[in-house]
Design an enzyme around this catalytic site. Structure first.
Site, mmCIF file in Angstrom:
data_model
loop_
_atom_site.group_PDB
_atom_site.id
_atom_site.type_symbol
_atom_site.label_atom_id
_atom_site.label_comp_id
_atom_site.label_asym_id
_atom_site.label_seq_id
_atom_site.Cartn_x
_atom_site.Cartn_y
_atom_site.Cartn_z
ATOM 1 N N ASP A 180 13.427 107.066 -30.952
ATOM 2 C CA ASP A 180 13.111 107.769 -31.991
ATOM 3 C C ASP A 180 12.557 108.909 -31.550
ATOM 4 O O ASP A 180 12.736 110.164 -31.906
ATOM 5 C CB ASP A 180 11.918 107.329 -32.901
ATOM 6 N N HIS A 200 11.582 110.951 -39.303
ATOM 7 C CA HIS A 200 11.765 112.293 -39.931
ATOM 8 C C HIS A 200 10.640 113.058 -40.456
ATOM 9 O O HIS A 200 10.539 114.255 -40.049
ATOM 10 C CB HIS A 200 12.548 111.907 -41.355
ATOM 11 N N LYS A 255 5.117 106.812 -29.830
ATOM 12 C CA LYS A 255 5.504 105.612 -30.469
ATOM 13 C C LYS A 255 4.831 104.564 -29.914
ATOM 14 O O LYS A 255 5.184 104.346 -28.739
ATOM 15 C CB LYS A 255 7.021 105.674 -30.295
ATOM 16 N N GLY A 313 8.248 99.883 -37.954
ATOM 17 C CA GLY A 313 8.195 99.124 -39.281
ATOM 18 C C GLY A 313 7.249 99.521 -40.293
ATOM 19 O O GLY A 313 6.733 100.660 -40.212
ATOM 20 N N ASP A 326 12.676 101.459 -43.015
ATOM 21 C CA ASP A 326 13.537 102.703 -43.057
ATOM 22 C C ASP A 326 12.950 103.695 -44.033
ATOM 23 O O ASP A 326 13.720 104.455 -44.823
ATOM 24 C CB ASP A 326 14.915 102.108 -43.545
#
Length: 198
Positions: free
Chosen positions: A38, A14, A29, A94, A9
């Site tokens: 995402d 972002h 991704k 992750g 996280d």
């Protein structure tokens, strides 16, 4: 270019939004685990962004090696193919040692397909340790680290220790929403541009 995080996280998505909006990168991704994609966040904030289909999609929001079993999906690291795109950022799932399949991790995939790296981090108790461990893992495996991007609040004491210990440059990206995204990403762009050019 890979977008890695010091943990699950850390703010990778972002950061991807900011990079795509500031520099017109396309987005890929590697493994999407969970139906809240995402890539949907990218599309919400960045219009006309080119989003490649994720390498592997898993319904279960869990570590990929667990989610693939729960979803009854078989794949290995060798089934993951990067799109042919010279201006693409690649968001990992992750942290660096998050399992990618039953035997290997994200950094194992990265070693097979070497690219530059930006490492996302954020301020919490223990982040210096997690950031330096991630930097050392990348350096030990021969990766070119563009910079660490500290996401959220700025604390120069953290920046100074990490930079002095590792020699890796630090940039900053504040949290943004629909109302201040242009301002925050312009500030980020002004700061990170020099690292991307070098």
């Amino acid at each position: 270019m890979y977008i890695c995080g010091i943990h699950t996280d850390a703010g990778k998505t972002h950061l991807c939004v900011a990079l795509c909006k500031a520099f017109n990168y396309s987005y890929f991704k590697i493994v999407q685990a969970g139906c809240n994609k995402d890539s949907d966040i990218l599309r919400r904030f960045v219009k006309n962004v080119k989003v490649h289909k994720e390498g592997i999609f898993l319904n279960t929001p869990a570590s990929p090696h667990i989610a693939k079993k729960l979803d009854n999906i078989e794949y290995s690291i060798n089934d993951l193919i990067l799109p042919n795109d010279d201006k693409m950022i690649i968001e990992l799932a992750g942290g660096l040692f998050c399992p990618i399949d039953d035997n290997l991790t994200m950094i194992d995939f990265m070693k097979k397909h070497k690219r530059k790296v930006i490492l996302a981090a954020r301020n919490y108790l223990g982040m210096i340790n997690h950031t330096i461990l991630s930097i050392k893992a990348l350096q030990d495996n021969g990766f070119d680290i563009v910079c660490v991007v500290m996401i959220g609040e700025i604390d120069t004491r953290l920046d100074e220790f990490i930079y002095n210990y590792t020699g890796v440059n630090i940039a900053h990206l504040e949290y943004f929403d629909e109302f201040n995204i242009d301002e925050k990403i312009q500030e980020f762009k002004n700061e990170i541009e020099k690292y991307l050019r070098s």
